[in-house]
Design an enzyme around this catalytic site. Sequence first.
Site, PDB file in Angstrom:
ATOM      1  N   ALA A  66     -44.816  53.532 -34.541  1.00 38.32           N
ATOM      2  CA  ALA A  66     -45.956  54.377 -34.222  1.00 38.32           C
ATOM      3  C   ALA A  66     -45.750  55.689 -34.979  1.00 38.32           C
ATOM      4  O   ALA A  66     -44.614  56.032 -35.325  1.00 38.32           O
ATOM      5  CB  ALA A  66     -46.003  54.620 -32.722  1.00 38.32           C
ATOM      6  N   GLY A 111     -43.321  50.536 -32.951  1.00 36.34           N
ATOM      7  CA  GLY A 111     -44.688  50.017 -32.813  1.00 36.34           C
ATOM      8  C   GLY A 111     -45.034  49.003 -33.896  1.00 36.34           C
ATOM      9  O   GLY A 111     -45.860  48.108 -33.677  1.00 36.34           O
ATOM     10  N   GLU A 114     -43.707  45.869 -32.691  1.00 35.65           N
ATOM     11  CA  GLU A 114     -44.540  45.456 -31.545  1.00 35.65           C
ATOM     12  C   GLU A 114     -45.844  44.810 -32.037  1.00 35.65           C
ATOM     13  O   GLU A 114     -46.311  43.821 -31.473  1.00 35.65           O
ATOM     14  CB  GLU A 114     -44.836  46.668 -30.651  1.00 35.65           C
ATOM     15  CG  GLU A 114     -43.582  47.193 -29.965  1.00 35.65           C
ATOM     16  CD  GLU A 114     -43.869  48.391 -29.089  1.00 35.65           C
ATOM     17  OE1 GLU A 114     -44.096  49.487 -29.641  1.00 35.65           O
ATOM     18  OE2 GLU A 114     -43.903  48.229 -27.858  1.00 35.65           O
ATOM     19  N   GLU A 134     -37.019  53.059 -30.413  1.00 29.21           N
ATOM     20  CA  GLU A 134     -37.655  54.087 -29.593  1.00 29.21           C
ATOM     21  C   GLU A 134     -36.679  54.887 -28.741  1.00 29.21           C
ATOM     22  O   GLU A 134     -36.883  56.065 -28.469  1.00 29.21           O
ATOM     23  CB  GLU A 134     -38.706  53.453 -28.656  1.00 29.21           C
ATOM     24  CG  GLU A 134     -40.015  53.081 -29.318  1.00 29.21           C
ATOM     25  CD  GLU A 134     -40.025  51.687 -29.914  1.00 29.21           C
ATOM     26  OE1 GLU A 134     -38.930  51.114 -30.139  1.00 29.21           O
ATOM     27  OE2 GLU A 134     -41.120  51.163 -30.178  1.00 29.21           O
TER      28      GLU A 134
HETATM   29  N1  DAK Z   1     -43.927  58.090 -38.073  1.00 32.49           N
HETATM   30  C1  DAK Z   1     -44.307  59.011 -38.963  1.00 32.49           C
HETATM   31  N2  DAK Z   1     -43.790  59.142 -40.195  1.00 32.49           N
HETATM   32  C2  DAK Z   1     -42.828  58.279 -40.539  1.00 32.49           C
HETATM   33  C3  DAK Z   1     -42.367  57.263 -39.666  1.00 32.49           C
HETATM   34  C4  DAK Z   1     -42.961  57.176 -38.369  1.00 32.49           C
HETATM   35  N3  DAK Z   1     -42.606  56.236 -37.498  1.00 32.49           N
HETATM   36  N4  DAK Z   1     -41.389  56.580 -40.312  1.00 32.49           N
HETATM   37  C5  DAK Z   1     -41.260  57.123 -41.531  1.00 32.49           C
HETATM   38  N5  DAK Z   1     -42.116  58.141 -41.673  1.00 32.49           N
HETATM   39  C6  DAK Z   1     -42.287  59.011 -42.841  1.00 32.49           C
HETATM   40  C7  DAK Z   1     -41.103  59.949 -43.006  1.00 32.49           C
HETATM   41  O1  DAK Z   1     -41.236  61.071 -42.168  1.00 32.49           O
HETATM   42  C8  DAK Z   1     -41.206  60.302 -44.473  1.00 32.49           C
HETATM   43  O2  DAK Z   1     -42.233  61.245 -44.632  1.00 32.49           O
HETATM   44  P1  DAK Z   1     -42.041  62.510 -45.657  1.00 32.49           P
HETATM   45  O3  DAK Z   1     -40.843  63.208 -45.189  1.00 32.49           O
HETATM   46  O4  DAK Z   1     -41.886  61.878 -47.010  1.00 32.49           O
HETATM   47  O5  DAK Z   1     -43.332  63.288 -45.502  1.00 32.49           O
HETATM   48  C9  DAK Z   1     -41.698  59.000 -45.109  1.00 32.49           C
HETATM   49  O6  DAK Z   1     -42.266  58.229 -44.025  1.00 32.49           O
HETATM   50  C10 DAK Z   1     -40.577  58.187 -45.720  1.00 32.49           C
HETATM   51  O7  DAK Z   1     -39.572  58.033 -44.741  1.00 32.49           O
HETATM   52  P2  DAK Z   1     -38.032  58.366 -45.003  1.00 32.49           P
HETATM   53  O8  DAK Z   1     -37.886  59.447 -46.038  1.00 32.49           O
HETATM   54  O9  DAK Z   1     -37.397  58.601 -43.687  1.00 32.49           O
HETATM   55  O10 DAK Z   1     -37.528  56.993 -45.644  1.00 32.49           O
HETATM   56  P3  DAK Z   1     -36.054  56.404 -45.620  1.00 32.49           P
HETATM   57  O11 DAK Z   1     -36.065  55.256 -46.568  1.00 32.49           O
HETATM   58  O12 DAK Z   1     -35.020  57.470 -45.833  1.00 32.49           O
HETATM   59  O13 DAK Z   1     -35.838  55.870 -44.126  1.00 32.49           O
HETATM   60  C11 DAK Z   1     -36.539  54.700 -42.117  1.00 32.49           C
HETATM   61  C12 DAK Z   1     -36.626  54.772 -43.659  1.00 32.49           C
HETATM   62  C13 DAK Z   1     -37.522  53.618 -41.636  1.00 32.49           C
HETATM   63  C14 DAK Z   1     -35.117  54.261 -41.720  1.00 32.49           C
HETATM   64  C15 DAK Z   1     -36.863  56.078 -41.507  1.00 32.49           C
HETATM   65  O14 DAK Z   1     -38.109  56.525 -42.074  1.00 32.49           O
HETATM   66  C16 DAK Z   1     -37.023  56.064 -40.022  1.00 32.49           C
HETATM   67  O15 DAK Z   1     -36.020  56.039 -39.284  1.00 32.49           O
HETATM   68  N6  DAK Z   1     -38.287  56.132 -39.542  1.00 32.49           N
HETATM   69  C17 DAK Z   1     -38.589  56.207 -38.137  1.00 32.49           C
HETATM   70  C18 DAK Z   1     -38.384  54.866 -37.516  1.00 32.49           C
HETATM   71  C19 DAK Z   1     -38.662  54.918 -36.034  1.00 32.49           C
HETATM   72  O16 DAK Z   1     -37.980  55.627 -35.255  1.00 32.49           O
HETATM   73  N7  DAK Z   1     -39.670  54.146 -35.634  1.00 32.49           N
HETATM   74  C20 DAK Z   1     -40.001  54.040 -34.257  1.00 32.49           C
HETATM   75  C21 DAK Z   1     -41.059  55.018 -34.029  1.00 32.49           C
HETATM   76  S1  DAK Z   1     -41.335  55.228 -32.299  1.00 32.49           S
HETATM   77  C22 DAK Z   1     -45.838  54.570 -26.781  1.00 32.49           C
HETATM   78  C23 DAK Z   1     -46.522  53.890 -27.761  1.00 32.49           C
HETATM   79  C24 DAK Z   1     -45.808  53.403 -28.814  1.00 32.49           C
HETATM   80  C25 DAK Z   1     -44.446  53.650 -28.903  1.00 32.49           C
HETATM   81  C26 DAK Z   1     -43.787  54.325 -27.912  1.00 32.49           C
HETATM   82  C27 DAK Z   1     -44.470  54.780 -26.833  1.00 32.49           C
HETATM   83  N8  DAK Z   1     -46.577  55.121 -25.716  1.00 32.49           N
HETATM   84  C28 DAK Z   1     -47.958  55.454 -25.961  1.00 32.49           C
HETATM   85  C29 DAK Z   1     -45.948  55.524 -24.535  1.00 32.49           C
HETATM   86  C30 DAK Z   1     -43.785  53.293 -30.096  1.00 32.49           C
HETATM   87  C31 DAK Z   1     -42.915  54.203 -30.612  1.00 32.49           C
HETATM   88  C32 DAK Z   1     -42.421  54.055 -31.938  1.00 32.49           C
HETATM   89  O17 DAK Z   1     -42.806  53.191 -32.678  1.00 32.49           O
END
Ligand code: DAK
Length: 258
Positions: A66, A111, A114, A134
């Site tokens: 997400a 997400g 998911e 998450e």
């Molecule tokens: N959201 C927004 N931007 C994101 C992103 C994300 N999930 N993932 C990556 N990006 C962006 C980065 O910020 C970066 O942007 P800039 O800095 O260039 O502006 C760009 O994409 C490239 O990412 P990286 O520079 O970080 O790329 P790397 O190759 O170094 O790393 C990575 C790739 C996938 C390991 C890393 O980007 C990463 O850890 N990303 C976050 C992964 C993550 O934590 N995903 C889970 C998100 S939480 C809910 C509803 C839904 C959910 C929860 C609750 N409710 C309504 C209660 C779901 C939650 C999630 O999905």
Amino acid sequence: MSEVLFISESEGIVTLTINRPKALNALNKEVISSIGDFFSSGYKKYTNLVAVLITGYGDKAFAAGADITEFKDLNKEQATDLSLRGKKVFDSIENFHLPVIAVIKGYALGGGLELAMACHMRIGDLQAKCGLPELSLGLVPGYSGTIRLTHLIGKAKALEALITGHMFNSEDALRLGLLNHIDESPMERAKHIVSKIKRNGPIAISKAIELTNTIYIPDVDTDNYESQIFGELMVSEEAKEGFGAFLEKRKANFRNKN
Ligand code: DAK
């Protein structure tokens, strides 16, 4: 057409491509609502639709979660509402009457995973990485990820993945049944699977999807329901064509095509 979700059609296959590569195709509200629009009514304009593929633009990510940038100012009610609206969209994918296949290149996280798990099948490339990170943000999955991951890979592995934030590589995801297949060309593999689906009766396909989803609904006697569906299909035009084709030693023509 939405700029964050490309929709294309070819030979009965609609492909939805999440188009936010700079943010690793993170699912913002617009992406979720565009996907929701397609599965609630948008699909109706494609008359000979056989299957839907969902993928992310580029090779690096299906969707890295997400969109975290949308989270920081949410209050409790807004977060709950966001989760409930997202769940409705993902449920509409799981209950869609035609097969929906996620084609995963690179990251399918949070997400993003998911979304992939709401699809009926998942085909990954060799670089696919699947996880629910998450908890590293102090959250739990908000789009039924805990439930679907547990259904797909079992409680022990699902709980371990959740509480450690472990990302499965493509081979482990395949071995656990999270991915159906891995392939250097996952899109081609998905299309090959659809070519097999095309040979089968579309109503029977929709009923098979319904029945496999019904198993998870408490208080529904799926075993009995299966018998009822079996009876209904036995006298359907579709089954008449299936029997006729078998007996006449020809290919069944379920979709009224020559
Ligand atoms: N959201 C927004 N931007 C994101 C992103 C994300 N999930 N993932 C990556 N990006 C962006 C980065 O910020 C970066 O942007 P800039 O800095 O260039 O502006 C760009 O994409 C490239 O990412 P990286 O520079 O970080 O790329 P790397 O190759 O170094 O790393 C990575 C790739 C996938 C390991 C890393 O980007 C990463 O850890 N990303 C976050 C992964 C993550 O934590 N995903 C889970 C998100 S939480 C809910 C509803 C839904 C959910 C929860 C609750 N409710 C309504 C209660 C779901 C939650 C999630 O999905």
